[in-house]
Design a protein around this motif. Sequence first.
Motif, short mmCIF file in Angstrom:
data_model
loop_
_atom_site.label_atom_id
_atom_site.label_comp_id
_atom_site.label_asym_id
_atom_site.label_seq_id
_atom_site.Cartn_x
_atom_site.Cartn_y
_atom_site.Cartn_z
N GLY A 179 0.69 -1.18 -0.06
CA GLY A 179 -0.10 -0.10 0.07
C GLY A 179 0.74 1.15 -0.23
N VAL A 180 0.61 2.10 -0.97
CA VAL A 180 1.62 3.50 -1.11
C VAL A 180 0.59 4.67 -0.98
CG1 VAL A 180 3.10 4.50 -2.63
CG2 VAL A 180 3.03 1.95 -2.50
N VAL A 181 0.94 5.45 -0.12
CA VAL A 181 0.12 6.97 -0.24
C VAL A 181 1.48 7.63 -0.47
CG1 VAL A 181 -0.90 8.62 0.98
CG2 VAL A 181 -1.48 6.26 1.31
N GLU A 182 1.10 8.64 -1.32
CA GLU A 182 2.50 9.59 -1.68
C GLU A 182 1.74 11.04 -2.18
OE1 GLU A 182 4.92 11.28 -1.64
OE2 GLU A 182 6.63 9.72 -2.02
N HIS A 183 2.51 12.16 -2.02
CA HIS A 183 2.36 13.40 -2.64
C HIS A 183 2.35 13.16 -4.15
CE1 HIS A 183 3.28 14.81 1.47
NE2 HIS A 183 4.50 14.38 1.22
N ARG A 184 1.15 13.83 -4.80
CA ARG A 184 0.95 13.57 -6.14
C ARG A 184 1.03 14.77 -6.96
NH1 ARG A 184 -4.71 10.81 -7.61
NH2 ARG A 184 -5.47 12.35 -6.28
N VAL A 185 1.59 14.93 -8.09
CA VAL A 185 1.75 15.97 -8.97
C VAL A 185 1.01 15.54 -10.39
CG1 VAL A 185 3.89 15.46 -10.09
CG2 VAL A 185 3.09 17.90 -9.97
N ALA A 186 0.63 16.37 -11.34
CA ALA A 186 -0.24 16.17 -12.33
C ALA A 186 0.94 15.24 -13.44
CB ALA A 186 -0.67 17.10 -13.15
N ALA A 187 2.15 15.57 -13.47
CA ALA A 187 3.07 14.96 -14.53
C ALA A 187 4.10 14.33 -13.90
CB ALA A 187 3.39 16.09 -15.51
N ASP A 188 5.04 13.64 -14.68
CA ASP A 188 6.55 13.12 -14.06
C ASP A 188 7.11 14.19 -13.60
OD1 ASP A 188 5.33 10.65 -14.99
OD2 ASP A 188 6.70 10.20 -16.55
N VAL A 200 -0.72 -4.05 -10.32
CA VAL A 200 -1.73 -2.95 -9.79
C VAL A 200 -2.68 -3.57 -9.62
CG1 VAL A 200 -2.53 -0.84 -10.39
CG2 VAL A 200 -0.63 -1.47 -11.62
N ASP A 201 -3.61 -3.37 -8.22
CA ASP A 201 -4.58 -3.95 -7.77
C ASP A 201 -5.79 -2.91 -7.56
OD1 ASP A 201 -6.22 -6.09 -7.12
OD2 ASP A 201 -6.32 -5.21 -5.02
N GLY A 202 -5.13 -1.51 -7.70
CA GLY A 202 -6.17 -0.51 -7.56
C GLY A 202 -5.84 0.88 -7.25
N SER A 203 -6.48 1.86 -7.53
CA SER A 203 -6.17 3.19 -7.07
C SER A 203 -7.66 3.78 -6.26
CB SER A 203 -5.66 3.90 -8.16
OG SER A 203 -5.78 5.22 -8.00
N SER A 204 -7.22 4.63 -5.40
CA SER A 204 -8.32 5.40 -4.63
C SER A 204 -7.99 6.79 -4.48
CB SER A 204 -8.67 4.75 -3.06
OG SER A 204 -9.51 5.46 -2.59
N GLU A 205 -9.23 7.66 -4.46
CA GLU A 205 -9.01 8.90 -4.39
C GLU A 205 -9.36 9.45 -3.04
OE1 GLU A 205 -8.07 11.45 -6.85
OE2 GLU A 205 -7.34 9.43 -7.26
N ILE A 206 -9.13 8.54 -1.95
CA ILE A 206 -9.47 8.77 -0.48
C ILE A 206 -8.56 9.88 0.11
CG2 ILE A 206 -8.77 7.83 1.90
CD1 ILE A 206 -9.46 4.90 0.35
N ASN A 207 -7.39 9.96 -0.55
CA ASN A 207 -6.51 11.10 0.13
C ASN A 207 -6.32 12.15 -0.93
OD1 ASN A 207 -5.81 9.99 2.79
ND2 ASN A 207 -5.05 8.06 1.59
N ALA A 208 -7.13 12.51 -1.92
CA ALA A 208 -7.06 13.41 -2.99
C ALA A 208 -7.44 14.81 -2.30
CB ALA A 208 -7.98 13.07 -4.17
N ASN A 209 -6.71 15.86 -2.90
CA ASN A 209 -7.24 17.22 -2.17
C ASN A 209 -7.07 17.94 -3.62
OD1 ASN A 209 -7.44 19.74 -1.29
ND2 ASN A 209 -5.78 19.63 -0.07
N PRO A 210 -8.30 18.25 -4.22
CA PRO A 210 -8.37 19.25 -5.49
C PRO A 210 -8.00 20.71 -5.34
CG PRO A 210 -10.50 18.55 -4.70
CD PRO A 210 -9.64 17.79 -3.74
N ARG A 217 -2.86 13.50 -2.75
CA ARG A 217 -2.11 12.53 -2.51
C ARG A 217 -2.60 11.33 -3.36
NH1 ARG A 217 -1.10 13.49 3.88
NH2 ARG A 217 0.23 15.22 3.64
N MET A 218 -1.90 10.48 -3.77
CA MET A 218 -2.50 9.06 -4.58
C MET A 218 -2.38 8.26 -3.70
SD MET A 218 1.33 7.97 -6.25
CE MET A 218 1.76 9.74 -6.86
N THR A 219 -3.31 7.03 -3.72
CA THR A 219 -3.53 6.07 -2.62
C THR A 219 -3.47 4.66 -3.72
OG1 THR A 219 -4.71 7.17 -1.21
CG2 THR A 219 -4.75 4.82 -0.90
N LEU A 220 -2.26 4.03 -3.66
CA LEU A 220 -2.24 3.10 -4.44
C LEU A 220 -2.29 1.40 -3.96
CD1 LEU A 220 0.30 4.58 -7.18
CD2 LEU A 220 -2.28 4.30 -7.45
N ARG A 221 -2.89 0.34 -4.67
CA ARG A 221 -2.78 -0.85 -3.72
C ARG A 221 -2.13 -1.86 -4.87
NH1 ARG A 221 -5.98 -4.62 -0.33
NH2 ARG A 221 -6.14 -6.67 -1.55
N PHE A 222 -0.91 -2.55 -4.39
CA PHE A 222 -0.31 -3.28 -5.45
C PHE A 222 -0.41 -4.59 -4.56
CE2 PHE A 222 1.65 0.91 -6.02
CZ PHE A 222 1.42 0.88 -7.30
#
Length: 283
Positions: free
Chosen positions: A195-204, A230-240, A275-280
């Motif tokens: 499980g990964v939570v990380e600060h997210r930017v729009a581009a590489d 990859v098993d899924g992605s969630s917007e739980i920790n998104a902040n628009p 933040r992205m929330t990714l499950r692998f």
Amino acid sequence: MQRSLSLCAAALLALTACGGPQTRADTSADLDAANVARLDAAIAGDWRTPENAARDGARHPRETLRFFGVRPGQTVIEITPGSGAWYSEILAPYLRGSGRYVAALVDPAAVPAGRGRDYQQAQHDGLQARFARDPAHFDQARIVTYDPAAPRLGPSGSADVVLTFRNVHNWRSSGQAEGMFKAFFEVLRPGGVLGVVEHRVAADVPADDRSGYVGQAQVIALAQAAGFRVDGSSEINANPRDTRDHPNGVWTLPPTNRHEPGDAARYAAIGESDRMTLRFVKP
């Protein structure tokens, strides 16, 4: 290979926008009522420091841990929780008596003498002291250390879940990201979850970027290169509200608040980073 990884990452991002993998992963990883009640009790525990509990509205521990499928009976390794013990204060009591919580910290002796070693020693000593002050909740929590240049987190296949919160940007800037993801893959059993939570930017962003943000496709590519599915992605920790263009990167925002005093209201209104929330899963 890199082009293939990028295409896979792009496909996941497109599906997530349509609700595909997010819905599937939310369903497959969810907990039964008894475990949800146990998790809620851990989050509400009066042993948590008030400063940590105050961040629940921004960090969504209930939703995040349910998404990752963390449950009693599992061996869960959290990577570099630090002396603040934010998730440790939830996970260790939640798993106590049924499962195992392991905090994996950088071995100070593996870091050159100086400020870096002093910092890692302070993180280790602070977390150890936090556990020692409250044996009723943390007596079964375990600390292991690893060499960031050659990380090994435990015997192969010994963990059910590995969790990392807001660490990937540091590993990328220090050239350690590939090694860390390989270590996650090695320590997990087949079917185990990363499980990964990380600060997210729009581009590489380049590897030497100092903003604290990382592109979501970049994190996905790191995990896939290590062997994960990859098993899924969630917007739980998104902040628009996060525009991701702050003068001191993510550290401009709460809770660090590295900005001019006159800008306090502006950044408080934004809140913590997007933040992205990714499950692998390890196949």
